[in-house]
Design an enzyme around this catalytic site. Structure first.
Site, PDB file in Angstrom:
ATOM      1  N   GLU A 127     -10.750   5.634 -16.298  1.00  0.00           N
ATOM      2  CA  GLU A 127     -11.984   6.193 -16.845  1.00  0.00           C
ATOM      3  C   GLU A 127     -11.776   7.679 -17.144  1.00  0.00           C
ATOM      4  OE1 GLU A 127     -15.513   5.741 -14.456  1.00  0.00           O
ATOM      5  OE2 GLU A 127     -16.765   6.617 -16.008  1.00  0.00           O
ATOM      6  N   GLY A 267     -13.186  12.276  -6.984  1.00  0.00           N
ATOM      7  CA  GLY A 267     -13.402  11.695  -5.660  1.00  0.00           C
ATOM      8  C   GLY A 267     -12.890  10.269  -5.533  1.00  0.00           C
ATOM      9  N   ALA A 268     -13.304   9.420  -6.450  1.00  0.00           N
ATOM     10  CA  ALA A 268     -12.928   8.011  -6.343  1.00  0.00           C
ATOM     11  C   ALA A 268     -13.282   7.295  -7.631  1.00  0.00           C
ATOM     12  CB  ALA A 268     -13.662   7.358  -5.176  1.00  0.00           C
ATOM     13  N   MET A 269     -12.808   6.045  -7.734  1.00  0.00           N
ATOM     14  CA  MET A 269     -13.014   5.293  -8.972  1.00  0.00           C
ATOM     15  C   MET A 269     -13.320   3.833  -8.658  1.00  0.00           C
ATOM     16  SD  MET A 269     -13.128   5.274 -12.234  1.00  0.00           S
ATOM     17  CE  MET A 269     -13.547   3.760 -13.088  1.00  0.00           C
ATOM     18  N   GLU A 270     -14.326   3.322  -9.368  1.00  0.00           N
ATOM     19  CA  GLU A 270     -14.908   2.013  -9.041  1.00  0.00           C
ATOM     20  C   GLU A 270     -14.236   0.818  -9.713  1.00  0.00           C
ATOM     21  OE1 GLU A 270     -16.454   4.424 -10.978  1.00  0.00           O
ATOM     22  OE2 GLU A 270     -17.560   3.522 -12.633  1.00  0.00           O
ATOM     23  N   ASN A 271     -12.940   0.880 -10.042  1.00  0.00           N
ATOM     24  CA  ASN A 271     -12.268  -0.253 -10.701  1.00  0.00           C
ATOM     25  C   ASN A 271     -12.663  -1.581 -10.070  1.00  0.00           C
ATOM     26  OD1 ASN A 271     -10.482   1.851 -11.875  1.00  0.00           O
ATOM     27  ND2 ASN A 271      -9.744   1.944  -9.784  1.00  0.00           N
ATOM     28  N   HIS A 303     -21.186   4.667  -3.077  1.00  0.00           N
ATOM     29  CA  HIS A 303     -21.336   4.899  -4.514  1.00  0.00           C
ATOM     30  C   HIS A 303     -20.400   3.968  -5.306  1.00  0.00           C
ATOM     31  CE1 HIS A 303     -22.052   7.507  -8.112  1.00  0.00           C
ATOM     32  NE2 HIS A 303     -20.840   7.077  -8.428  1.00  0.00           N
ATOM     33  N   GLU A 304     -19.131   3.961  -4.941  1.00  0.00           N
ATOM     34  CA  GLU A 304     -18.174   3.145  -5.700  1.00  0.00           C
ATOM     35  C   GLU A 304     -18.489   1.670  -5.528  1.00  0.00           C
ATOM     36  OE1 GLU A 304     -16.723   4.957  -7.677  1.00  0.00           O
ATOM     37  OE2 GLU A 304     -16.827   6.850  -6.590  1.00  0.00           O
TER      38      GLU A 304
END
Ligand code: B3K
Ligand code: ZN
Length: 882
Positions: A127, A267-271, A303-304
């Site tokens: 993303e 921070g992070a990624m929701e794959n 959140h993710e």
């Protein structure tokens, strides 16, 4: 100087894709010197597109094309066009299969977009537009395909091979290599693709969903971090349960994985099914993570995870709709955190972030609506406006509809749009359809940038017993937007009597006062409204915009007496805190530029004395109320701020309070020390916060007893919050010997833990004692600093420019020149990070002339750098032109 100006993309130019991809078959051959990516796309013409004979257009960035075949027939160079960022194939059939082979070099990828290497492992970040750095594809979120991914790599170096969905096949290959194949049954946009290959350990758990399915939960980390996953795992299970209970959303795959990666741009990624996290947002232990880090991890894991529905199952049609998933998901994680801890404190934290940083963004040159109309580089639009203001917009819908209708609306939204790529308008429409409410005017929140200002005035008619409140709204001009329309604003309020009693809010003279509520949400829709409240025997004190019911500025001529009164009587905890902040702001502002011995409002000191002795009020709220407004907030509130003068005034107030309340601080310290072991509960977090605030204040006045307590606490602490609290207090004191000893001792103890070393950098770079420019430069030369690691860059350069404001705004301009140098340096290796770091300079117009001229010239120097990235170009040009 850059010659090519990056292209501006406009929402108004959105067209449905000419081609759709139904399935994407991937095969990755991973090697130490690069990776070969084989992809097979089943493509068909989009029946909804009017571009009947459009060529197939695929995005690509930094790819070496090795092979391309259409329906099995290899294409020659003349059969397609490679424009540098697109592969264009004309005259394609209605349906076909395209096979592409590309060669990429993850080991040299310092941008950390696409496939790259971090601490020896392969990982991805796609993303928003990273997938095009892996292979050619219509890299836009409205093209959703089903993915099958085979990963091949050396078995001993990369025993763990992960991708989205469920593992369906695995086996050994020649030359010590092996493979695993993953299949994701849910169609998804390319930005949700993920791959990980490395030598990782897994921590496992299970979660049984509301319909009784067992989900396999796994967190993958480097072996040395094996014992630091417990909190993230617990947070994940709590999130999964909460989403079932509050939104009726059940997890959909059989397996959910989280991987911790050290080098990560955010921070992070929701794959889908395979969330990738910055290590600092997963790993925690009592000895190494502060309470703040624990809370952050819980919030980000949630959140993710929540994105699985708000983002993945229902995704964005185009990147202008980013807040569709981000605003909604932040609202969801914020409500979750509120439910897990103290709702009032969470609201205070959210409002503080908004008022300090988002309002500043909304008043700056990069101001944009929650749904922007144009952008050059989408990475620059992962902003506080999209995320935090976007969340406030969803919260206002929740307030206007009430919880039940809001839930009906979210159910309808998920049901109606499952598997689709949609717009913020579709979201609002679902809320309208489910509730029967007209949100036409409300939609302006998505279209108009800028923070609305509410100017409130009142009068009281003792004869009639009527109190009149007039609220006027205006939305300031922002770049490219003027003459804005009034917005639909939910405005929660209460009225207080002299005894602190909550008065009934009777809006109609004929109504029965006995049944009137003591809190109401007024709906503002016009430029000005006057509300009349009947049956009041005395002039009330208004408690305005309770719970921060809308992301707006409120101006009302509060007297200090009223603020002191609200601080101790308002039944709304948020507004108690807010009254304290307003009082402190007023007191600090009144002595900016005044002589050293200027008198300081005794009522502020008394209010703090009361707070320090208050054991009845929620201690988490007390801990928040004791924090003086930050320098950043004071600067945001000022026009033409003189940073040094604000810094001095705030310090002066702080020292005055600390000196006057020295004994109370010592007592508060002791009262909150000792009892009970270490726990992550709101009560014990509040205790640690109170004792560390007391310590910080005592050291600000060089109190010897405070110093001894700090040294002792530093040495004996059994957790990072206390150790860091003591270190921070010492670092910000005049006790130079203790400061150096503590810093050296801390580093010695934790040098092998990158997440703690990051905290060690930050505590110095945020301090006006330990973080003056020469010291910051020395930190950049420290062996633990790493120019390739975004966390290290942020913890030194980002923290210096964003939090150490007096040092950054040194009147000699050296802070600005320093930042410009670092931005230019990073622009080549990691443009996303470079563009983020520029932010403080972009606010040049706000500052007093001497500062602003130097900020402007630092910006110009960045603008003139050869080969400037599109990311930095956009930010710098927009700020210079504004
Ligand atoms: N969706 C990602 C952010 C991606 C940022 C790309 N530059 C994390 C999140 O908001 O959950
Ligand atoms: Zn998100």
């Amino acid at each position: 100087m850059r010659t090519n100006q990056p292209k501006t993309i406009h929402l108004s130019e959105y067209r449905v894709p000419a081609h759709l991809v139904d399935t994407m078959d991937l095969r990755f051959e991973l090697f130490d010197n690069g990776a070969r990516v084989h992809s097979t796309l089943r493509v068909r013409r989009n029946p909804e597109s009017s571009e009947v004979s459009a060529p197939l257009t695929l995005d690509g960035d930094s790819l070496k094309l090795e092979h391309v075949a259409l329906d099995g027939k290899e294409l020659a160079a003349g059969d397609y066009e490679d424009t540098g960022d697109q592969l264009v194939i004309a005259g394609v059939p209605e349906q076909f299969e395209l096979a592409v082979v590309t060669w990429i070099e993850p080991q040299n990828n310092t941008r950390l977009e696409g496939l790259y290497k971090s601490s020896g492992m392969f990982c991805t970040q796609c993303e928003a537009e990273g997938f095009r750095c892996i292979t050619y594809f219509p890299d836009r979120p409205d093209v959703m395909a089903r993915y099958r991914t085979r990963i091949e790599a050396d078995k001993s170096s990369y025993p763990v091979l992960l991708s989205n969905g469920n593992p369906v096949e695995q086996g050994d290959l020649e030359n010590g290599r092996h493979f695993v194949t993953w299949e994701d049954p849910f169609p998804k946009p390319s930005y949700l693709f993920a791959l990980v290959a490395g030598d990782l350990v897994e921590k496992r758990d299970t979660f049984t969903t509301c319909s009784g399915r067992d989900i396999d939960l796994r967190i993958y980390v480097e072996p040395r971090n094996a014992e630091k996953c417990g909190h993230a795992m617990d947070s994940l299970k709590r999130s999964m349960r909460w989403d079932e209970e509050v939104y009726g959303r059940e997890y959909d795959l059989d397996i959910f994985m989280i991987v911790a990666v050290d080098d990560f741009n955010m921070g992070a990624m929701e794959n889908k099914g395979l969330n990738i996290f910055n290590s600092s947002c997963v790993l925690a232990s009592q000895e190494t993570a502060t309470d703040l880090a624990y809370q952050r991890i819980e919030a980000i894991v949630a959140h993710e995870y929540f994105h699985n529905w708000s983002g993945n199952r229902v995704t964005c049609r185009d990147w202008f709709q980013l807040s569709l998933k981000e605003g909604f998901t932040v609202f969801r994680d914020s409500t979750f955190s509120a439910d897990m801890g103290s709702p009032t404190v969470k609201r205070i934290e959210d409002a503080t972030l908004l008022r300090t940083a988002q309002f500043a963004e909304d008043a700056g040159p990069m101001a944009h609506p929650v749904r922007p109309a144009s952008y050059m580089e989408i990475s620059n639009f992962y902003t506080l406006t999209i995320y935090e203001k976007g969340a406030e917009v969803v919260r206002m819908i929740h307030t206007l509809l009430g919880p039940d209708l809001f839930r009906k609306g979210s159910d309808l939204y998920f049901e109606r749009h499952d598997g689709q790529a949609v717009t913020t308008d579709d979201f609002v429409k679902a809320m309208e359809d489910a509730s029967g409410r007209d949100l036409t005017q409300f939609r302006l929140w998505y279209e108009q940038a800028g923070t609305p200002v509410l100017t409130v005035s009142d009068d009281y008619d003792p004869e009639q017993g009527v109190y009149r409140l007039t609220i006027q709204q205006s939305v300031p001009d922002t770049p490219g937007q003027t003459n804005k329309k009034p917005q639909h604003i939910p405005f929660a309020l209460g009225l207080l009597g002299t005894e602190g009693d909550a008065l009934p809010l009777q809006l109609d003279a004929a109504d029965d006062i006995g049944s009137a509520p003591t809190e109401r949400v007024l709906e503002l829709t016009d430029a000005s409204h006057t509300f009349e409240f009947y049956g009041l025997a005395e002039r009330p004190v208004p408690s305005l915009l309770r719970h921060f019911s809308a992301p707006v500025r409120v101006e009302y001529p509060w007297s200090r007496e009223q603020l002191v009164f609200l601080m101790s009587h308002d039944p709304d905890g948020f507004n108690r805190w807010d009254a304290g902040q307003r009082l402190a702001v007023d007191v600090i502002q009144s002595i900016v530029g005044a002589p050293e011995d200027a008198g300081i409002e005794p009522r502020l000191v008394e209010a703090y004395r009361t707070l320090l002795g208050d054991s009845v009020l929620d201690q988490a709220l007390v801990a928040k109320m004791l924090q003086l407004p930050s320098e950043a907030y004071l600067i945001e509130l000022a026009s033409s701020p003189d940073v040094a003068a604000i810094h001095r005034a705030r310090d002066q107030v702080l020292r005055h309070i600390a000196t006057s309340l020295r004994d109370e601080l010592i007592a508060c310290y002791h009262r909150n020390t000792g009892a009970g072991g270490y726990e992550i509960t709101p009560e014990s977090i509040a205790r640690r916060s109170l004792r560390n605030t007391a310590l910080a204040w005592l050291l600000m006045i060089n109190d010897e007893a405070g110093r001894d307590l700090a040294v002792q606490q530093f040495q004996e602490a059994d957790n990072m919050t206390d150790r860091m609290g003591a270190l921070r207090a010492l670092v910000n004191s005049d006790y130079a010997a203790e400061r150096s000893r503590a810093l050296a001792d801390f580093y010695e103890r934790f040098q092998d833990d990158p997440q703690v070393v990051e905290q060690w950098f930050s505590v110095q770079s945020s301090s006006d004692r330990a973080g003056q420019l020469p010291q910051i430069k020395a930190l950049l030369d420290h062996p633990a600093f790493d120019w390739k690691n975004p966390n290290k860059i942020r913890s030194v350069i980002g923290v210096f420019a964003g939090q150490n404001l007096a040092a950054f705004h040194n009147p000699d301009g050296s802070g600005y020149e320093f930042l410009a140098d670092q931005v230019c340096r990073l622009d080549d290796s990691n443009p996303q990070i470079a563009a983020r770091l520029v932010t403080p300079l972009t606010r040049w117009q706000k500052f007093a002339p001497a500062y602003s001229a130097m900020m402007h010239s630092a910006l110009k120097r960045i603008r003139d750098k050869a080969g400037l990235s599109a990311d930095v170009y956009e930010v710098v040009h927009k700020s210079l032109e504004a």
